[in-house]
Write a protein that holds these residues in place. Structure first.
Motif, short mmCIF file in Angstrom:
data_model
loop_
_atom_site.label_atom_id
_atom_site.label_comp_id
_atom_site.label_asym_id
_atom_site.label_seq_id
_atom_site.Cartn_x
_atom_site.Cartn_y
_atom_site.Cartn_z
N LYS A 214 90.14 21.54 58.60
CA LYS A 214 89.83 21.32 60.02
C LYS A 214 88.99 22.46 60.58
CE LYS A 214 93.90 18.44 60.65
NZ LYS A 214 95.32 18.39 61.06
N SER A 215 89.22 23.68 60.10
CA SER A 215 88.40 24.80 60.57
C SER A 215 86.98 24.70 60.02
CB SER A 215 89.04 26.14 60.17
OG SER A 215 88.99 26.34 58.77
N VAL A 216 86.84 24.20 58.79
CA VAL A 216 85.50 23.97 58.23
C VAL A 216 84.75 22.92 59.06
CG1 VAL A 216 84.27 22.96 56.25
CG2 VAL A 216 86.05 24.68 55.86
N ALA A 217 85.44 21.83 59.39
CA ALA A 217 84.82 20.78 60.18
C ALA A 217 84.43 21.28 61.57
CB ALA A 217 85.77 19.59 60.30
N GLN A 218 85.30 22.09 62.15
CA GLN A 218 85.02 22.63 63.48
C GLN A 218 83.78 23.53 63.44
OE1 GLN A 218 88.07 25.30 65.04
NE2 GLN A 218 87.67 24.57 67.11
N GLU A 219 83.68 24.36 62.41
CA GLU A 219 82.52 25.24 62.30
C GLU A 219 81.24 24.42 62.09
OE1 GLU A 219 80.40 28.88 62.11
OE2 GLU A 219 82.38 28.34 62.87
N ALA A 220 81.31 23.41 61.22
CA ALA A 220 80.13 22.58 60.98
C ALA A 220 79.71 21.82 62.23
CB ALA A 220 80.40 21.61 59.83
N ALA A 221 80.69 21.39 63.01
CA ALA A 221 80.40 20.62 64.22
C ALA A 221 79.61 21.43 65.24
CB ALA A 221 81.69 20.10 64.84
N LYS A 222 79.79 22.74 65.23
CA LYS A 222 79.03 23.59 66.15
C LYS A 222 77.53 23.41 65.96
CE LYS A 222 82.32 27.49 66.27
NZ LYS A 222 82.45 28.93 65.91
N TYR A 223 77.14 23.06 64.72
CA TYR A 223 75.72 22.96 64.39
C TYR A 223 75.32 21.52 64.09
CZ TYR A 223 76.80 27.88 63.81
OH TYR A 223 77.24 29.16 64.02
N SER A 224 76.17 20.57 64.51
CA SER A 224 75.91 19.13 64.31
C SER A 224 75.67 18.80 62.84
CB SER A 224 74.72 18.68 65.16
OG SER A 224 74.98 18.85 66.53
N LYS A 225 76.47 19.40 61.97
CA LYS A 225 76.34 19.14 60.54
C LYS A 225 77.48 18.25 60.07
CE LYS A 225 73.89 23.47 59.76
NZ LYS A 225 73.80 24.73 59.00
N LYS A 226 77.13 17.26 59.30
CA LYS A 226 78.12 16.31 58.82
C LYS A 226 79.03 16.95 57.78
CE LYS A 226 78.75 11.78 56.74
NZ LYS A 226 78.15 10.55 56.21
#
Length: 460
Positions: A214-226
């Protein structure tokens, strides 16, 4: 923190090798190389990329003994199961090669002013963060589909299997993939997290705990990365009123001890109706007590050591906490004396909510035995979990079991009257806190592509 990591044999507890971690700059340089490679790799025809997937399968055949030795030495895998893992990876490469052209072919769609094309285009460099428990399969299942799709990939493997990380890159290059198309980065988790923000990383695929995922997804979401996430589970296996009990026992034992109990999509909670509870309990106990643990190279070994000492300690802490909360020991549940990070095949019963054995994932050979009042109650208990990766149903009424699987069991994968791991031609992935996205079955090859619509107006 030290910039070196050691791999340790979990059977002998001896140090195998020490590795120096890449610096942040060195890791970023690898991404730049992958991005430069992508510029040409994306232009290679799909059929040529597919041929290289077949060549990689050949590399697995050629290197089978070396791969198995690494699996045994670095994470304690039982030898026969190492061979099965390689066979699965060969199957994945061959299946990916077989379906690539059809899956990635342009599609013609209706468009009233003229015609339209739907195209599946690669998008760039994919960052993979993968665990140690299936040290070849976890990497191949995401990387080969992305490479055949035309992406390039950089991969952070678990530090206790860095030898396998090196071996995988070597096999990719020997198969004929261009330099930098696939790279194993010898880095730690902190460095991998920082790489998510790199401008040339366009997507992230992660397998591991739900907390870190979930932390990986949260970090990726900051940059609109799937992202594609596979975050483990506490899969429930239901033994219904009309179940074939000997069949259920055999499959449930296999599903709990396979890969030394260190498998995401494996049987963990065993939900048995009151009608069958005593019979199942006695048979399950007898079968689990008969499991031999020992040298993972020995032919008569069913259960090897856990991969690391800290993992065994965590498992035992979860068991102890569950017992303190009211769970009872049926068998096992004690750390054996002697060398090697062993944990015996174990069963807890009287398992209830608010215990680790009920709520969390026990990543080792410990079974949680739960009594249900009837079939409906069993289904309720199965779904009473934050996870939803896999599961199982045992019933002589196959139609009823399939109906439950299709409409009531809230997981991504379900076995009926058996146990099985991943299959190249079937989708792999979960729901709820087990993550999202799919791999295998033709689905993974389209997870990280640009589904592009081109609309051509007829000017004639």
């Amino acid at each position: 923190m030290s910039n070196t990591r050691q791999t340790i044999n979990p059977y002998t507890e001896e140090t195998l090798k020490e590795y120096t971690l890449l610096s942040q700059q060195e890791a970023e340089n690898a991404i730049e190389n992958a991005n430069n490679c992508f510029a040409n790799w994306k232009l290679v025809p799909v059929e040529e990329r597919a041929k290289l997937a077949l060549a990689l399968a050949d590399e697995f055949e050629k290197n089978q003994e070396d791969i198995i030795e690494l699996m045994i030495d670095e994470m304690g895998k039982v030898k026969a199961q190492g061979k099965q893992e390689i066979e699965l990876c060969i199957g994945i490469c061959k299946y990916t090669a077989k379906i690539a052209q059809e899956q990635l072919a342009n599609e013609e769609r209706d468009y009233e002013p003229g015609r339209a094309i739907v195209s599946y285009q690669p998008i760039g460099v994919i960052l993979g963060i993968q665990p140690w428990n299936f040290p070849l399969y976890q990497v191949i299942r995401y990387s080969i589909s992305n490479l055949v799709a035309g992406n390039t990939t950089v991969m952070k493997h678990a530090s206790n299997v860095f030898g396998m990380a090196h071996k995988i890159q070597e096999m990719y290059e020997n198969a004929g993939f261009p330099q930098y198309a696939y790279q194993s980065l010898i880095i730690d988790g902190e460095t991998a997290s920082k790489l998510i923000s790199h401008e040339n990383i366009v997507g992230v695929t992660f397998t591991g705990s739900d907390e870190i995922g979930k932390s990986v997804a949260q970090e990726a979401a900051k940059y609109s990365k799937k992202t594609v996430l596979e975050l483990g589970s506490n899969d429930a296996y239901l033994v219904l009123d009309d179940a074939d009990i000997p069949l259920a026992i055999e499959a449930c034992v296999k599903g709990r001890i396979i890969n030394n109990g260190e498998t995401c999509v494996s049987a963990k909670r065993f939900v048995v109706t009151k009608k069958n509870y005593d019979e199942f309990r006695e048979g399950f106990k007898k079968a689990m007590e008969a499991i031999n643990f020992g040298d993972p190279r020995a032919d008569d070994t069913d259960l090897g050591p856990m991969a690391r000492k800290d993992l065994r300690e965590k498992l035992h802490d979860q068991v102890s906490e569950s017992i303190s909360a009211g769970a009872k020991i049926v068998c096992g549940c004690e750390i054996p004396e002697g060398k090697g990070y062993f944990y015996p095949a174990s069963i807890l019963e009287h398992v209830a909510p608010n215990m680790p054995a009920y709520d969390d994932e026990l990543f080792g050979p410990v079974a949680s035995l739960i009594m249900a009042q009837d079939d409906d109650d069993a289904m309720r208990i199965a779904n009473d979990s934050r996870y939803g990766l896999g599961g199982g149903i045992f019933s002589k009424d196959e139609d009823k079991a399939v109906e439950l699987a299709l409409t009531h069991f809230n997981t991504g994968m379900i076995n009926v009257n058996g146990y099985g791991l991943a299959h190249p031609n079937l989708p792999f992935g979960g729901v709820k806190s087990s993550g999202y996205g799919r791999e295998h079955g033709g689905f993974g090859i389209k997870e990280f592509v640009n589904i592009k619509a081109v609309m051509i107006t007829d000017t004639k």
